[in-house]
Enzyme design. Structure first.
Site, mmCIF file in Angstrom:
data_model
loop_
_atom_site.group_PDB
_atom_site.id
_atom_site.type_symbol
_atom_site.label_atom_id
_atom_site.label_comp_id
_atom_site.label_asym_id
_atom_site.label_seq_id
_atom_site.Cartn_x
_atom_site.Cartn_y
_atom_site.Cartn_z
ATOM 1 N N ARG A 209 54.053 -70.551 7.408
ATOM 2 C CA ARG A 209 53.152 -69.948 8.732
ATOM 3 C C ARG A 209 54.050 -70.280 9.927
ATOM 4 O O ARG A 209 54.114 -69.033 10.406
ATOM 5 C CB ARG A 209 51.916 -70.818 8.956
ATOM 6 C CG ARG A 209 50.269 -70.250 7.955
ATOM 7 C CD ARG A 209 49.722 -70.640 8.470
ATOM 8 N NE ARG A 209 48.391 -71.110 7.648
ATOM 9 C CZ ARG A 209 47.459 -70.588 6.884
ATOM 10 N NH1 ARG A 209 47.977 -68.933 7.018
ATOM 11 N NH2 ARG A 209 46.627 -70.762 6.164
ATOM 12 N N PHE B 16 54.318 -60.331 -2.382
ATOM 13 C CA PHE B 16 53.301 -61.586 -1.137
ATOM 14 C C PHE B 16 54.737 -62.134 -0.220
ATOM 15 O O PHE B 16 55.887 -62.506 -0.601
ATOM 16 C CB PHE B 16 53.262 -62.951 -2.230
ATOM 17 C CG PHE B 16 52.102 -63.701 -1.626
ATOM 18 C CD1 PHE B 16 50.729 -63.238 -1.821
ATOM 19 C CD2 PHE B 16 52.767 -64.431 -0.414
ATOM 20 C CE1 PHE B 16 50.081 -64.202 -1.729
ATOM 21 C CE2 PHE B 16 51.448 -65.719 -0.175
ATOM 22 C CZ PHE B 16 50.592 -65.890 -0.613
ATOM 23 N N ASP C 117 45.387 -57.011 2.363
ATOM 24 C CA ASP C 117 45.387 -56.722 1.121
ATOM 25 C C ASP C 117 44.483 -56.495 -0.139
ATOM 26 O O ASP C 117 44.871 -54.601 -0.281
ATOM 27 C CB ASP C 117 45.915 -57.986 0.993
ATOM 28 C CG ASP C 117 46.463 -58.013 -1.310
ATOM 29 O OD1 ASP C 117 47.317 -57.443 -1.394
ATOM 30 O OD2 ASP C 117 45.622 -58.971 -1.653
ATOM 31 N N GLU D 59 43.594 -58.833 12.690
ATOM 32 C CA GLU D 59 44.418 -59.987 11.150
ATOM 33 C C GLU D 59 45.673 -59.935 10.573
ATOM 34 O O GLU D 59 46.468 -58.932 11.378
ATOM 35 C CB GLU D 59 43.221 -59.210 10.464
ATOM 36 C CG GLU D 59 43.948 -58.896 8.726
ATOM 37 C CD GLU D 59 43.056 -60.761 8.423
ATOM 38 O OE1 GLU D 59 43.749 -62.185 8.906
ATOM 39 O OE2 GLU D 59 42.281 -60.923 7.391
ATOM 40 N N ASP D 60 46.056 -60.494 10.158
ATOM 41 C CA ASP D 60 47.809 -60.886 9.898
ATOM 42 C C ASP D 60 47.750 -59.704 8.972
ATOM 43 O O ASP D 60 48.625 -58.724 8.585
ATOM 44 C CB ASP D 60 47.416 -62.534 8.911
ATOM 45 C CG ASP D 60 47.095 -62.868 7.634
ATOM 46 O OD1 ASP D 60 46.088 -62.229 7.539
ATOM 47 O OD2 ASP D 60 46.686 -63.677 7.877
HETATM 48 P P1 IMP Z 1 41.789 -59.334 1.171
HETATM 49 O O1 IMP Z 1 40.865 -59.914 1.352
HETATM 50 O O2 IMP Z 1 42.163 -59.081 -0.200
HETATM 51 O O3 IMP Z 1 42.757 -57.884 1.788
HETATM 52 O O4 IMP Z 1 43.351 -60.374 2.125
HETATM 53 C C1 IMP Z 1 43.677 -60.297 2.935
HETATM 54 C C2 IMP Z 1 43.492 -62.243 3.216
HETATM 55 O O5 IMP Z 1 44.272 -62.679 2.454
HETATM 56 C C3 IMP Z 1 44.944 -62.157 4.435
HETATM 57 O O6 IMP Z 1 44.005 -62.015 5.347
HETATM 58 C C4 IMP Z 1 45.535 -63.157 4.063
HETATM 59 O O7 IMP Z 1 44.959 -65.040 4.817
HETATM 60 C C5 IMP Z 1 45.582 -63.537 2.223
HETATM 61 N N1 IMP Z 1 46.969 -62.526 2.281
HETATM 62 C C6 IMP Z 1 47.163 -61.515 1.437
HETATM 63 N N2 IMP Z 1 47.804 -61.193 1.477
HETATM 64 C C7 IMP Z 1 49.370 -62.217 1.374
HETATM 65 C C8 IMP Z 1 50.284 -62.437 1.568
HETATM 66 O O8 IMP Z 1 51.217 -61.387 0.889
HETATM 67 N N3 IMP Z 1 50.949 -63.724 2.113
HETATM 68 C C9 IMP Z 1 49.847 -64.689 2.879
HETATM 69 N N4 IMP Z 1 48.827 -64.256 2.720
HETATM 70 C C10 IMP Z 1 47.823 -63.535 1.812
HETATM 71 MG MG MG Z 2 43.635 -63.943 6.539
#
Ligand code: IMP
Ligand code: MG
Length: 176
Positions: free
Chosen positions: A166, A153, A104, A100-101
């Protein structure tokens, strides 16, 4: 809005990214030695990280992809996660490393992890390039974390804001 009009600060340079991803590759190679490994890239943000990571894993590794619903054009999660693209490979008896990238709220990874566990993998582990532990809405700890960061962010190295940025090679903080 074009990038040049927004203020950004560099969080991780190419050199920092390359050396950390190489370290992660070494650790993952050691941990997965002797297993049949599938690297499961979470589209789209993890494409760059996953491509670099697998090139630092000097053993057989199959690649597959999964996509879950994203934030759309928002900086904050809607809290609802759906699978948009399913993986193609048979995971029975395999070791799956979900790549995963960024984590959050933890909602996406929790959903992907549950879904992959239900597909019969012998072992499921998770690697994330970035982690924002202070932003969790549900508990989730990745097995491998590139860098832990404050809940700001960020863009670049695969991470987007509304599908842009990206392709920035380094990681930058996007100001409000
Ligand atoms: P989560 O489900 O809230 O943990 O979100 C995860 C996904 O939200 C990641 O796979 C990203 O695609 C996107 N995301 C969360 N934070 C960021 C950020 O700071 N920049 C860009 N994408 C983010
Ligand atoms: Mg993602």
């Amino acid at each position: 809005m074009i990038l040049a009009q927004m203020a950004q600060t560099t969080l991780f340079t190419r050199e920092q990214i390359d050396s950390r991803v190489a370290e992660m590759g070494r650790q993952i190679s050691a941990d997965f030695a002797g297993t049949e490994l599938i690297a499961l890239c979470v589209l789209k943000g993890a494409v760059f990280f996953c491509a670099d990571l697998v090139r630092n894993i000097p053993q057989d590794v199959a690649l597959d992809f999964i996509q879950v619903s994203s934030y759309g054009n928002q900086k904050y999660s809607s809290g609802v996660v759906t699978i948009l693209k399913e993986p193609q490979l048979d995971m029975h008896g395999k070791s799956v490393l979900i790549v995963e990238d960024i984590i959050d709220s933890g909602l996406s990874m929790r959903e992907v992890f549950r879904y992959i566990e239900s597909r019969g993998a012998a072992m499921v582990k998770t690697a994330t390039f970035l982690d924002k532990p202070a932003a969790r809405k549900v508990p989730f700890n990745a097995d491998y974390v590139g860098f832990s960061i404050d809940p700001k962010f960020v863009i670049g190295y695969g991470l987007d804001f509304a599908e842009k940025y990206r392709n920035i090679p380094e990681v930058q903080v996007l100001s409000d």
